[in-house]
Scaffold this active site. Structure first.
Site, PDB file in Angstrom:
ATOM      1  N   GLU A  63      -1.874  -1.814  -7.825  1.00 14.40           N
ATOM      2  CA  GLU A  63      -0.488  -2.284  -7.885  1.00 14.40           C
ATOM      3  C   GLU A  63      -0.401  -3.785  -7.640  1.00 14.40           C
ATOM      4  OE1 GLU A  63      -1.723   0.287  -6.081  1.00 14.40           O
ATOM      5  OE2 GLU A  63      -0.090   1.547  -5.348  1.00 14.40           O
ATOM      6  N   CYS A  91       1.038   2.970  -1.337  1.00 16.09           N
ATOM      7  CA  CYS A  91       0.921   2.922   0.125  1.00 16.09           C
ATOM      8  C   CYS A  91       1.968   1.942   0.667  1.00 16.09           C
ATOM      9  CB  CYS A  91      -0.483   2.469   0.514  1.00 16.09           C
ATOM     10  SG  CYS A  91      -0.826   0.721   0.107  1.00 16.09           S
ATOM     11  N   CYS A  94       1.593  -1.694  -0.756  1.00 18.22           N
ATOM     12  CA  CYS A  94       2.010  -1.832  -2.152  1.00 18.22           C
ATOM     13  C   CYS A  94       3.512  -1.599  -2.315  1.00 18.22           C
ATOM     14  CB  CYS A  94       1.196  -0.898  -3.032  1.00 18.22           C
ATOM     15  SG  CYS A  94      -0.556  -1.378  -3.061  1.00 18.22           S
TER      16      CYS A  94
END
Length: 158
Positions: A63, A91, A94
Site C-alpha cells: 500500500e 494494517c 497503511c
C-alpha cells in the site's frame, strides 16, 4: 465481508485483478504476496507490492509503495479522487497512510483478522480523528483469489 458502500463489482474486480498482479510479483521475490494499485479516473497512478524483506524495512508494504508512486505521478501528497485497491485489508500503518493521503476510497480483497484495521481487528476509520475525513471502504472484492494467494504462499513456506 465488510461493506460500507454499494459495490460496482465489475469495475472493482478489474482494479483488484491489477493489485493481484502486484501481489504475484511480491511472491516471486519471496515476499508476502500483497499488492496494491491507486486508481483515479480509470487510470492506475501507482503500483506497489510488499518489499519488506527485499528492502529490509518495515515500511515496505504494498500500500505504501503504491501510494508513494501515485503521489509522485500527480506531484502532490494529496490523493483526493483516488481509490486504493489492495489484496489484503490494511494494517494500522497503511490505514493511517490512506487517511493522510486523503484517499477517497479503499477497496480490499481478503480480511486480515490478525492485524486488519478497517474492521476485522479494529476500525481506524471509525475513530474520532479531528479533521480527518476517512475514505469509504469496500471489503471482500475477489476475496477468495486474494486469500488463496496468501494461503498458497504460507503453505509453501511450511
Amino acid at each position: 465481508m465488510i461493506t460500507r458502500e454499494s459495490p460496482r463489482l465489475g469495475e472493482h474486480e478489474k482494479w483488484m485483478a491489477a493489485a493481484l498482479e502486484e501481489a504475484r510479483l511480491a511472491a516471486l521475490l519471496g515476499e508476502v504476496p500483497v499488492g496494491a494499485v491507486v486508481v483515479r479516473d480509470g487510470e492506475i497512478l501507482g503500483r506497489g507490492h510488499n518489499l519488506r524483506e527485499t528492502e529490509k524495512t518495515p515500511l515496505g508494504h504494498g500500500e505504501l509503495m503504491a501510494i508513494a508512486a501515485a503521489c509522485r505521478a500527480v506531484g502532490d501528497w494529496r490523493l483526493s479522487g483516488c481509490t486504493l485497491y489492495v489484496t489484503l485489508e490494511p494494517c494500522c500503518m497503511c490505514a493511517g497512510a490512506c487517511l493522510n493521503a486523503r484517499l477517497d476510497r479503499v477497496v480490499y480483497g481478503a480480511p486480515d483478522r490478525l492485524a486488519g484495521c478497517l474492521g476485522s481487528r479494529i476500525d481506524l476509520f471509525r475513530m474520532d480523528l479531528e479533521g480527518a475525513a476517512p475514505p469509504r471502504v469496500l471489503g471482500g472484492v475477489l476475496e477468495e483469489d486474494c486469500a488463496a494467494l496468501l494461503r498458497e504462499f504460507f503453505q509453501r513456506r511450511r
